[in-house]
Design a protein around this motif. Structure first.
Motif, PDB file in Angstrom:
ATOM      1  N   ARG A 149       0.831  -1.164   0.013  1.00 23.41           N
ATOM      2  CA  ARG A 149      -0.017   0.030  -0.155  1.00 23.41           C
ATOM      3  C   ARG A 149       1.070   1.468   0.022  1.00 23.41           C
ATOM      4  N   SER A 150       1.921   1.185   0.909  1.00 21.58           N
ATOM      5  CA  SER A 150       2.759   2.359   0.837  1.00 21.58           C
ATOM      6  C   SER A 150       3.456   2.548  -0.699  1.00 21.58           C
ATOM      7  N   GLU A 151       3.840   1.738  -1.206  1.00 28.08           N
ATOM      8  CA  GLU A 151       4.379   1.892  -2.733  1.00 28.08           C
ATOM      9  C   GLU A 151       3.385   2.286  -3.556  1.00 28.08           C
ATOM     10  N   PHE A 152       2.085   1.791  -3.620  1.00 31.06           N
ATOM     11  CA  PHE A 152       1.104   2.382  -4.411  1.00 31.06           C
ATOM     12  C   PHE A 152       0.724   3.763  -4.160  1.00 31.06           C
ATOM     13  N   ALA A 153       0.770   4.097  -3.065  1.00 29.22           N
ATOM     14  CA  ALA A 153       0.471   5.284  -2.414  1.00 29.22           C
ATOM     15  C   ALA A 153       1.720   6.507  -2.988  1.00 29.22           C
ATOM     16  N   ALA A 154       2.856   5.633  -2.984  1.00 31.44           N
ATOM     17  CA  ALA A 154       3.989   6.536  -3.513  1.00 31.44           C
ATOM     18  C   ALA A 154       3.731   6.936  -5.022  1.00 31.44           C
ATOM     19  N   LEU A 155       3.435   5.806  -5.814  1.00 33.70           N
ATOM     20  CA  LEU A 155       3.090   6.130  -7.223  1.00 33.70           C
ATOM     21  C   LEU A 155       1.830   6.769  -7.467  1.00 33.70           C
ATOM     22  N   MET A 156       0.982   7.128  -6.618  1.00 28.45           N
ATOM     23  CA  MET A 156      -0.103   7.945  -7.054  1.00 28.45           C
ATOM     24  C   MET A 156       0.012   9.199  -6.412  1.00 28.45           C
ATOM     25  N   GLY A 157       1.053   9.358  -5.622  1.00 21.77           N
ATOM     26  CA  GLY A 157       1.291  10.842  -5.111  1.00 21.77           C
ATOM     27  C   GLY A 157       0.368  11.020  -3.864  1.00 21.77           C
ATOM     28  N   LYS A 158      -0.018  10.087  -3.145  1.00 24.04           N
ATOM     29  CA  LYS A 158      -1.027  10.003  -1.899  1.00 24.04           C
ATOM     30  C   LYS A 158      -0.372   9.522  -0.837  1.00 24.04           C
ATOM     31  N   SER A 159      -1.469   9.817   0.350  1.00 23.87           N
ATOM     32  CA  SER A 159      -0.664   9.091   1.467  1.00 23.87           C
ATOM     33  C   SER A 159      -1.328   7.741   1.600  1.00 23.87           C
ATOM     34  N   LEU A 160      -0.585   7.089   2.536  1.00 18.44           N
ATOM     35  CA  LEU A 160      -1.138   5.757   3.064  1.00 18.44           C
ATOM     36  C   LEU A 160      -2.378   5.502   3.222  1.00 18.44           C
ATOM     37  N   ARG A 161      -2.931   6.498   4.188  1.00 19.75           N
ATOM     38  CA  ARG A 161      -4.418   6.593   4.616  1.00 19.75           C
ATOM     39  C   ARG A 161      -5.410   6.888   3.434  1.00 19.75           C
ATOM     40  N   TRP A 162      -4.890   7.613   2.418  1.00 20.14           N
ATOM     41  CA  TRP A 162      -5.629   7.711   1.420  1.00 20.14           C
ATOM     42  C   TRP A 162      -5.896   6.234   0.680  1.00 20.14           C
ATOM     43  N   VAL A 163      -4.774   5.589   0.375  1.00 20.57           N
ATOM     44  CA  VAL A 163      -5.012   4.285  -0.351  1.00 20.57           C
ATOM     45  C   VAL A 163      -5.815   3.362   0.607  1.00 20.57           C
ATOM     46  N   GLU A 164      -5.633   3.452   1.740  1.00 11.97           N
ATOM     47  CA  GLU A 164      -6.507   2.326   2.610  1.00 11.97           C
ATOM     48  C   GLU A 164      -8.065   2.780   2.462  1.00 11.97           C
ATOM     49  N   GLU A 165      -8.289   4.102   2.579  1.00 14.63           N
ATOM     50  CA  GLU A 165      -9.726   4.566   2.425  1.00 14.63           C
ATOM     51  C   GLU A 165     -10.069   4.307   0.857  1.00 14.63           C
ATOM     52  N   LEU A 166      -9.345   4.515  -0.262  1.00 12.01           N
ATOM     53  CA  LEU A 166      -9.893   4.165  -1.607  1.00 12.01           C
ATOM     54  C   LEU A 166     -10.019   2.547  -1.654  1.00 12.01           C
ATOM     55  N   GLU A 167      -9.206   1.777  -1.357  1.00 14.61           N
ATOM     56  CA  GLU A 167      -9.482   0.104  -1.075  1.00 14.61           C
ATOM     57  C   GLU A 167     -10.580  -0.122  -0.375  1.00 14.61           C
ATOM     58  N   GLY A 168     -10.836   0.687   0.799  1.00 12.91           N
ATOM     59  CA  GLY A 168     -12.051   0.329   1.516  1.00 12.91           C
ATOM     60  C   GLY A 168     -13.305   0.637   1.206  1.00 12.91           C
ATOM     61  N   GLY A 169     -13.325   1.618  -0.095  1.00  9.61           N
ATOM     62  CA  GLY A 169     -14.436   2.218  -0.658  1.00  9.61           C
ATOM     63  C   GLY A 169     -14.802   3.397   0.116  1.00  9.61           C
ATOM     64  N   ARG A 170     -14.365   4.118   1.110  1.00 13.06           N
ATOM     65  CA  ARG A 170     -14.564   5.090   1.904  1.00 13.06           C
ATOM     66  C   ARG A 170     -14.193   6.537   1.205  1.00 13.06           C
ATOM     67  N   ARG A 171     -13.966   6.446   0.074  1.00 13.86           N
ATOM     68  CA  ARG A 171     -13.312   8.095  -0.366  1.00 13.86           C
ATOM     69  C   ARG A 171     -14.352   8.933  -1.068  1.00 13.86           C
ATOM     70  N   GLN A 172     -15.353   8.316  -1.706  1.00 14.08           N
ATOM     71  CA  GLN A 172     -16.402   8.879  -2.416  1.00 14.08           C
ATOM     72  C   GLN A 172     -17.420   7.735  -2.932  1.00 14.08           C
ATOM     73  N   ALA A 173     -18.576   8.487  -3.328  1.00 17.96           N
ATOM     74  CA  ALA A 173     -19.460   7.603  -3.749  1.00 17.96           C
ATOM     75  C   ALA A 173     -19.307   6.836  -5.127  1.00 17.96           C
ATOM     76  N   ASP A 174     -18.606   7.570  -6.110  1.00 16.87           N
ATOM     77  CA  ASP A 174     -18.331   6.945  -7.392  1.00 16.87           C
ATOM     78  C   ASP A 174     -16.744   7.541  -7.654  1.00 16.87           C
ATOM     79  N   PRO A 175     -15.948   6.541  -8.151  1.00 16.91           N
ATOM     80  CA  PRO A 175     -14.557   6.997  -8.313  1.00 16.91           C
ATOM     81  C   PRO A 175     -14.545   8.005  -9.368  1.00 16.91           C
ATOM     82  N   ASN A 176     -13.589   9.162  -8.933  1.00 19.04           N
ATOM     83  CA  ASN A 176     -13.348  10.139  -9.888  1.00 19.04           C
ATOM     84  C   ASN A 176     -12.482   9.711 -10.867  1.00 19.04           C
ATOM     85  N   LEU A 177     -12.873  10.137 -12.344  1.00 21.66           N
ATOM     86  CA  LEU A 177     -12.365   9.586 -13.368  1.00 21.66           C
ATOM     87  C   LEU A 177     -10.734   9.808 -13.486  1.00 21.66           C
ATOM     88  N   SER A 178     -10.251  10.878 -12.981  1.00 24.03           N
ATOM     89  CA  SER A 178      -8.579  11.215 -13.149  1.00 24.03           C
ATOM     90  C   SER A 178      -8.205   9.959 -12.194  1.00 24.03           C
TER      91      SER A 178
END
Length: 411
Positions: free
Chosen positions: A21-50
């Protein structure tokens, strides 16, 4: 595709690419928490196209493939073997982590455990095969290297991680793995000196014993733990009441299983099951409503869910269906997806026992829509689908064939 399905697809392809998750966060330019929330479906109702485009780029797949039909991803032997291999490691068995690696903080460890537990309650069992090994190593290292209050808390988190391992192994159908994890959880719980953790571990071990064919012993173990810890648990508020109530629920399920499996006085075990369920109900009343302390989902509704399961275990299908029908819909909607889907599969078993096979197919389809892995991945549910194919399902045959295909059952 909704955020939960998108998060699961990202998790699947990230692990396929052997990225942490840390490596993917670095590739995405995001935090580890961001990746955890993304994979847990907690960031937004529908994934942003970007986000979708960047994730596909970093994972080396097309957007269409990332957003493709989210087929259920069941755990394979490789994931289960990875968990078993970690449990067999010398440093994890003995707690003697001799390396110089700095242990993660108890705060980080707790956050990782909450993330994995949340996934379990959402019905995402396959991903636990990748989460649990790292959690076990991190928790063992923390318990071995910290001292004082941090060490006690680390042992508690290690016990809770081993409980999660036990629960996942039950879902995967590996009762031997569940039993090993359950025994280790109890041992770590004793080192934590926390009665709530001790009771929580005891109820998981009782569950593992029941599924491994040691139901009578599970009754004795769960009730002994309840007797030993009862007074202290009553002083620990919702956490204490919840784990105490769960001990009686697991003892009730073990009694029901013993009534079916034991040659010596099965009637006594059958009579004991409702008494133990009544004891759990009393603690639910004291609690004052449904809750999720210590990830128990304990309260009146979960007591009712276990009553349905006990009737099924005792081959009292009509009673199981009647109890399930009496559970208020708003209360049921407040339960985690795993609990609701589990109830539906229990109800389907009861419907088969009551001769309502067409209805059972529709109930399984309802469970699949809620938490697909509970139906198409879990061996217990797949056996029910196979039984329905052998028994026949009348006008539901077409729907049953399609379900059997999704379960991977041979035609």
């Amino acid at each position: 595709m909704d955020s939960i399905q998108f998060g699961r697809r990202v998790h699947y392809w990230r692990t396929r690419r052997h990225l942490s998750r840390s490596e993917f966060a670095a590739l995405m330019g995001k935090s580890l928490r961001w990746v955890e929330e993304l994979e847990g479906g907690r960031r937004q109702a529908d994934p942003n196209l970007s986000v979708v485009r960047l994730a596909a780029l970093r994972l080396g797949i097309t957007v269409d493939r990332l957003l493709g039909d989210p087929a259920v991803l069941c755990p394979g032997e490789s994931e289960i073997d990875a968990v078993r291999a970690v449990l067999q490691r010398h440093d994890v068995v003995t707690g003697a982590c001799g390396d110089d690696a700095e242990p993660v903080s108890v705060q980080v460890l707790r956050r990782s455990l909450v993330y994995a537990r949340t996934g379990f309650q959402a019905g995402h069992f396959a991903q636990l095969g990748t989460h649990i090994p790292a959690l076990l190593v991190d928790a063992t290292r923390a318990a071995g290297q910290y001292r004082g209050e941090d060490q006690l808390e680390a042992f508690g988190l290690l016990s809770l991680t081993l409980e999660l391992t036990e629960a996942a192994a039950i879902k995967w159908g590996d009762t031997e793995l569940a039993l090993v994890a359950g025994h280790r959880a109890v041992a770590a719980a004793e080192r934590s000196e926390d009665v709530v953790v001790q009771a929580s571990a005891a109820r998981h071990l009782a569950d593992a014993m029941t599924h491994h064919g040691q139901a009578a012993a599970a009754v004795a173990f769960a009730t002994a733990a309840a007797d030993r810890l009862h007074a202290e648990l009553l002083q620990r508020g919702p956490d204490g009441l919840s784990v105490l109530g769960m001990l009686f629920l697991k003892a009730a399920m073990a009694s029901a299983a013993a009534a079916e499996a034991e040659d010596r006085d099965p009637a006594a075990h059958a009579r004991a099951a409702p008494d133990l369920l009544d004891e759990a109900d009393e603690h639910a009343v004291r609690l004052g409503g449904d809750g999720d302390a210590m990830w128990t989902s304990f309260g009146p509704t979960n007591c009712a869910l276990h009553r349905v399961a006990a009737h099924v275990q005792l081959s009292e299908g009509a009673d199981a269906v009647a109890v399930a029908a009496g559970i208020p819909s708003p209360a049921l909607q407040g339960m985690p997806r795993e609990r609701r889907a589990h109830l539906l599969t229990d109800r389907a078993h009861g419907e088969v026992q009551a001769g309502l096979r067409e209805k059972a197919v529709d109930t399984l389809l309802e469970a699949e829509a809620l938490a697909a892995e509970e139906v198409v991945c879990r061996p217990r549910s797949k056996r029910l689908v196979e039984d329905l194919r052998l028994l026949g399902a009348g006008s539901a045959e077409g729907r049953l064939r399609a379900l059997a295909d999704r379960c991977g059952l041979p035609g």
